[in-house]
Motif scaffolding. Structure first.
Motif, mmCIF file in Angstrom:
data_model
loop_
_atom_site.group_PDB
_atom_site.id
_atom_site.type_symbol
_atom_site.label_atom_id
_atom_site.label_comp_id
_atom_site.label_asym_id
_atom_site.label_seq_id
_atom_site.Cartn_x
_atom_site.Cartn_y
_atom_site.Cartn_z
ATOM 1 N N GLY A 249 9.194 5.351 -4.356
ATOM 2 C CA GLY A 249 8.142 4.723 -3.563
ATOM 3 C C GLY A 249 7.514 3.528 -4.261
ATOM 4 O O GLY A 249 6.555 2.929 -3.758
ATOM 5 N N GLU A 250 8.068 3.135 -5.394
ATOM 6 C CA GLU A 250 7.501 2.040 -6.184
ATOM 7 C C GLU A 250 7.670 0.706 -5.459
ATOM 8 O O GLU A 250 8.728 0.414 -4.900
ATOM 9 N N ILE A 251 6.618 -0.097 -5.474
ATOM 10 C CA ILE A 251 6.672 -1.444 -4.908
ATOM 11 C C ILE A 251 6.955 -2.417 -6.042
ATOM 12 O O ILE A 251 6.191 -2.508 -7.010
ATOM 13 N N THR A 252 8.055 -3.109 -5.932
ATOM 14 C CA THR A 252 8.515 -3.974 -7.037
ATOM 15 C C THR A 252 7.932 -5.384 -6.916
ATOM 16 O O THR A 252 7.383 -5.763 -5.877
ATOM 17 N N GLU A 253 8.098 -6.151 -7.988
ATOM 18 C CA GLU A 253 7.667 -7.555 -7.974
ATOM 19 C C GLU A 253 8.435 -8.337 -6.915
ATOM 20 O O GLU A 253 7.894 -9.233 -6.269
ATOM 21 N N THR A 254 9.700 -7.991 -6.719
ATOM 22 C CA THR A 254 10.507 -8.653 -5.677
ATOM 23 C C THR A 254 9.925 -8.379 -4.303
ATOM 24 O O THR A 254 9.825 -9.286 -3.459
ATOM 25 N N ASP A 255 9.519 -7.124 -4.053
ATOM 26 C CA ASP A 255 8.890 -6.770 -2.774
ATOM 27 C C ASP A 255 7.652 -7.635 -2.533
ATOM 28 O O ASP A 255 7.448 -8.164 -1.436
ATOM 29 N N LEU A 256 6.835 -7.794 -3.565
ATOM 30 C CA LEU A 256 5.595 -8.560 -3.428
ATOM 31 C C LEU A 256 5.891 -10.035 -3.145
ATOM 32 O O LEU A 256 5.192 -10.675 -2.345
ATOM 33 N N LYS A 276 -1.061 13.678 9.138
ATOM 34 C CA LYS A 276 -0.607 13.411 7.768
ATOM 35 C C LYS A 276 0.310 12.196 7.715
ATOM 36 O O LYS A 276 0.450 11.564 6.674
ATOM 37 N N ASP A 277 0.970 11.909 8.854
ATOM 38 C CA ASP A 277 1.897 10.769 8.896
ATOM 39 C C ASP A 277 1.192 9.577 9.542
ATOM 40 O O ASP A 277 1.141 9.440 10.744
ATOM 41 N N CYS A 337 7.845 10.897 5.456
ATOM 42 C CA CYS A 337 6.880 10.766 6.557
ATOM 43 C C CYS A 337 5.437 10.997 6.127
ATOM 44 O O CYS A 337 4.516 10.389 6.682
ATOM 45 N N ASN A 338 5.221 11.865 5.133
ATOM 46 C CA ASN A 338 3.841 12.159 4.732
ATOM 47 C C ASN A 338 3.402 11.462 3.454
ATOM 48 O O ASN A 338 2.219 11.448 3.123
ATOM 49 N N PHE A 339 4.361 10.874 2.707
ATOM 50 C CA PHE A 339 4.003 10.283 1.421
ATOM 51 C C PHE A 339 4.457 8.821 1.289
ATOM 52 O O PHE A 339 3.636 7.911 1.370
ATOM 53 N N ILE A 340 5.760 8.584 1.098
ATOM 54 C CA ILE A 340 6.214 7.225 0.779
ATOM 55 C C ILE A 340 5.909 6.235 1.899
ATOM 56 O O ILE A 340 5.373 5.154 1.662
ATOM 57 N N CYS A 341 6.246 6.579 3.147
ATOM 58 C CA CYS A 341 6.060 5.635 4.264
ATOM 59 C C CYS A 341 4.645 5.668 4.829
ATOM 60 O O CYS A 341 4.155 4.668 5.358
ATOM 61 N N SER A 342 3.994 6.819 4.756
ATOM 62 C CA SER A 342 2.684 6.994 5.363
ATOM 63 C C SER A 342 1.654 6.038 4.760
ATOM 64 O O SER A 342 1.549 5.913 3.532
ATOM 65 N N LEU A 343 0.887 5.366 5.620
ATOM 66 C CA LEU A 343 -0.086 4.355 5.172
ATOM 67 C C LEU A 343 -1.371 5.040 4.710
ATOM 68 O O LEU A 343 -2.427 4.948 5.336
ATOM 69 N N ARG A 344 -1.262 5.740 3.591
ATOM 70 C CA ARG A 344 -2.362 6.540 3.066
ATOM 71 C C ARG A 344 -3.440 5.640 2.443
ATOM 72 O O ARG A 344 -3.138 4.562 1.924
ATOM 73 N N PRO A 345 -4.705 6.073 2.485
ATOM 74 C CA PRO A 345 -5.790 5.235 1.960
ATOM 75 C C PRO A 345 -5.689 5.039 0.448
ATOM 76 O O PRO A 345 -5.219 5.915 -0.285
ATOM 77 N N ASP A 346 -6.136 3.844 0.026
ATOM 78 C CA ASP A 346 -6.209 3.488 -1.397
ATOM 79 C C ASP A 346 -4.853 3.516 -2.092
ATOM 80 O O ASP A 346 -4.755 3.713 -3.309
ATOM 81 N N GLU A 347 -3.768 3.315 -1.321
ATOM 82 C CA GLU A 347 -2.431 3.223 -1.900
ATOM 83 C C GLU A 347 -1.751 1.976 -1.342
ATOM 84 O O GLU A 347 -1.868 1.682 -0.151
ATOM 85 N N GLU A 348 -1.066 1.252 -2.214
ATOM 86 C CA GLU A 348 -0.323 0.073 -1.749
ATOM 87 C C GLU A 348 0.914 0.526 -0.980
ATOM 88 O O GLU A 348 1.666 1.392 -1.453
ATOM 89 N N LYS A 349 1.104 -0.060 0.214
ATOM 90 C CA LYS A 349 2.201 0.359 1.084
ATOM 91 C C LYS A 349 2.902 -0.850 1.691
ATOM 92 O O LYS A 349 2.275 -1.894 1.946
ATOM 93 N N LEU A 350 4.207 -0.671 1.952
ATOM 94 C CA LEU A 350 4.974 -1.708 2.630
ATOM 95 C C LEU A 350 4.861 -1.511 4.135
ATOM 96 O O LEU A 350 4.939 -0.384 4.632
#
Length: 732
Positions: A249-256, A276-277, A337-350
């Motif tokens: 689930g890491e967001i890389t420098e390339t992603d940014l 949750k999703d 669905c509940n962690f990597i992709c989910s737009l959870r608060p206070d977490e950087e997401k794609l």
């Protein structure tokens, strides 16, 4: 003695007239011919000849030689005597065959069923109709079986075992060799796979247990039984979960570098309190010159789920998440669905985002589609946002936004941003209804359940301003991206899965018009789509708060067609959008993931995708959506019966929510649970079912039971096994 001039003219026999009529229709097989045309061209100028011709044509239509187009017109029937279609099995023995391209069932007696099961594709022969009998068909070949696994309750005897299926799907139970029981015992719910189909040598179905679900009555067992009955997965494959665990689930420098950065823009999610999703988020920022930048940010599932991967294949097969009363069966593995992709608060997401620049009237000045990185500042439940709106003067249901802020500003966390979003959403909503969208705000039955899954409260949930706020921006994003592909000035538009919704069935709409006249209402059934839908909205507004409200809303809803997915766009009637797709929920709907991939491809200048392939995917997604809805409905029925099981003998105020030839459905006003009063219990008269007017009418006393009538009921039976709740009517 001299007789009259006509004395020598021999009267035409019925056989002769039949031959003339058949030949006449065969000469022009594609034409619909009215009585007037027939009488004139065949020179049938006497009343007896005309009456005989009408009787003959009626008989020919019974024998499928002619097709009856209207009360006074026929055409040559092109239906073959042997046709392919779907077999429908009923536990009451009233089996039927529905030919491809037809919606009219033809009766199939058990002796003529060739042991076909419900949903099987068959080849059937239409039988010669016997005098005073209904049309019948005979199965001559089972082409393919709809399913090969069934769910039921095991019965294990000394010498044999069998599966007793739900709803008696077959005339005989499924025989199971005792060595194939997989440890199952009498009373256990089990999934059985057919190993031997009925044939000339044996009429029995033979199977083997592939999974023992557990003891009847256990909550998990009953929910998994519902899923298994519809062929839906109740366990997630280990191999797919293991593949998901390997995804970073890491967001890389390339992603940014490749994405627009929205991490410093106020962003929030607004969802049900137990969600949750989180697959959508909204951002808002004030721009110069009275403009607002609103971002609709959607979880970028396609970034993590590679096309053709093991995760993708499983998601494609499932096509949708399934929502039962007490659980969600996700389309994607939980890690996604509940962690990597989910737009959870206070977490950087794609995210994949539609960014709008809107003026104060919610008119779009510019927009763009972009891959982004976001950081949600706050996760709100709908109830929290609703409370903030109401604390600042919003009255739910009025369609009016909050008044201008007082001197100290609006009250509540991020109140100004949420109130601005609500105001813009209300402008969008008003424009949508002015454009001809249909107003169906349906209530949804919900249960509060305890830790064991037992329902402790039943209630209806209405969509409030906070729900509608999210809805409008999701609709706007879906509509906008669909237009970006579908609306082209030159050439053909590229392939895209659309969400389409056809205009109402004209016959049902006319039935509705005739029905509401009795209550003093009018409905426009001819004219443009916008005129008809605006007339329908006026009707739905006019009935609000009236005794006949539920009745007319129910009949109006039955006139509507079902929405589905297709690459062949016809627009969305209910929303009044010429172009509409599903873009905003890729965590729980596979078509949204398809749309994300295609939009990314087209943004990069890619060629149009294969239309036939995507239409197949659309058809599968539409089918799975309907199956998931049926499973959800069955879980609600089960919880409804479970909730009422300890209330036998109690009486409640209710209203009639459905009328059939076999009974009356009644919905309790207090908790909205629905049960049936069987027609056999209406012993004060013999009742006839008036399908056109949605009522039962007594033959002797002429007492009428009408859809929407207030009644008083007593809870008589609660059968959790069959998910049936029976009531009896009592005097008020």
């Amino acid at each position: 003695m001299t007789k009259g001039k006509k004395a020598g003219k021999k009267r035409m026999s019925k056989r002769q007239l039949t031959d003339r009529l058949v030949a006449f229709f065969q000469e022009q097989p594609d034409r619909t011919l009215s009585f007037k045309d027939i009488f004139r061209q065949l020179k049938l100028d006497t009343h007896p000849l005309k009456m005989m011709a009408i009787d003959i044509m009626e008989e020919l239509s019974w024998d499928d030689v002619l097709a009856k187009v209207s009360d006074n017109a026929y055409k040559l029937s092109t239906a073959s005597q042997v046709q392919e279609g779907v077999f429908r099995r009923k536990s009451n023995g009233k089996n039927s065959f529905i030919a491809d391209g037809s919606d009219k069932p033809v009766f199939v007696a058990e002796r003529n069923s060739m042991f076909a099961l419900d949903g099987d594709r068959v080849r059937a022969s239409l039988m010669a109709r016997r005098p005073n009998h209904i049309k019948e068909a005979q199965v001559v070949e089972v082409l393919s079986h709809a399913r090969d696994t069934f769910v039921g309750k095991l019965r294990v005897e000394k010498d044999f075992a069998c599966l007793v299926t739900e709803g008696n799907i077959y005339a005989h139970d499924i025989i199971i060799p005792k060595r194939r029981l997989k440890g199952g015992h009498t009373g256990d719910k089990a999934v059985v796979k057919i190993t031997q189909w009925p044939g000339r040598e044996s009429k029995n179905l033979v199977g083997e247990v592939v999974d023992v679900l557990g003891a009847s009555g256990d909550n998990d067992v009953e929910m998994n039984t519902i899923l298994a009955q519809y062929g839906l997965p109740y366990k997630y494959p280990k191999a797919v979960e293991e593949a998901a665990e390997k995804i970073s689930g890491e967001i890389t420098e390339t992603d940014l570098r490749e994405r627009e950065d929205f991490r410093d823009t106020f962003t929030c999610t607004i969802d049900p309190h137990d969600a949750k999703d989180f697959d959508d988020a909204l951002s808002i920022k004030r721009l110069d010159k009275g403009l607002w930048q609103v971002g609709v940010h959607i979880a970028d599932v396609s970034h993590y789920v590679a096309e053709g991967s093991i995760i993708d294949r499983e998601a494609q097969k499932r096509a949708t998440s399934v929502y039962l009363v007490d659980r969600t069966i996700p389309m994607l593995p939980e890690r996604l669905c509940n962690f990597i992709c989910s737009l959870r608060p206070d977490e950087e997401k794609l995210a994949y985002s539609v960014i709008f620049n809107l003026d104060d009237n919610a008119d779009i000045k510019t927009w763009r589609l972009a891959h982004t990185v976001i950081r949600s500042n706050r996760r709100y439940a709908y109830e929290e946002v609703q409370q903030i709106l109401e604390d600042n003067g919003v009255k739910d249901g009025t369609g009016q936004p909050a008044p201008p802020a007082p001197k100290g500003g609006y009250r509540g966390e991020n109140a100004e941003a949420l109130i601005t979003l609500d105001r813009l959403a209300k402008h969008l909503r008003n424009k949508r209804f002015k454009g001809g969208a249909v107003k169906f705000d349906r209530e949804e039955l919900h249960f509060d359940i305890d830790k064991t899954g037992k329902p402790v409260r039943a209630y209806f949930k209405m969509s409030k301003d906070a729900n509608k706020l999210i809805e409008e921006f999701m609709l706007l994003a879906n509509k906008t991206v669909a237009e970006s592909v579908g609306m082209v000035k030159k050439g053909k538009p590229k392939t895209l899965p659309y969400r389409i919704h056809d205009a109402p069935d004209p016959t049902k709409l006319e039935t509705l018009r005739q029905f509401i006249v009795k209550f003093g209402y009018k409905l426009k059934t001819a004219g443009t789509k916008g005129e008809v839908s605006r007339s329908l909205n006026k009707l739905l507004d006019d009935v609000q708060g009236r005794n006949e409200q539920k009745l007319i809303e129910t009949v109006a809803l039955r006139a509507m067609m079902k929405a589905k997915y297709s690459v062949h766009n016809i627009g969305h009637y209910g929303l009044a959008f010429p172009y509409y797709t599903h873009f905003t929920s890729p965590i729980r709907r596979y078509p949204d993931t398809l749309v994300h991939r295609l939009l990314t491809r087209y943004q990069a200048g890619g060629r149009s995708a294969n239309k036939e392939h995507y239409e197949e995917l659309c058809e599968h997604a539409s089918d799975m959506e309907q199956i998931a809805a049926n499973a959800e409905r069955d879980s609600i029925k089960y919880k409804m019966v479970e909730f009422m099981a300890d209330k036998l003998g109690e009486t409640y105020a209710a209203h009639i929510s459905g009328i059939t030839s076999y009974g009356i459905y009644c919905e309790i006003d207090e908790n909205h649970c629905e049960g049936m009063v069987p027609i056999r219990d209406l012993d004060d008269d013999y009742y006839d079912f008036d399908e056109r007017n949605y009522c039962l009418v007594g033959r002797r006393r002429h007492h009428k039971y009408q859809l929407g009538d207030a009644v008083c009921i007593q809870v008589a039976r609660a059968n959790q096994e069959k998910r049936q709740l029976d009531f009896t009517l009592v005097d008020k």
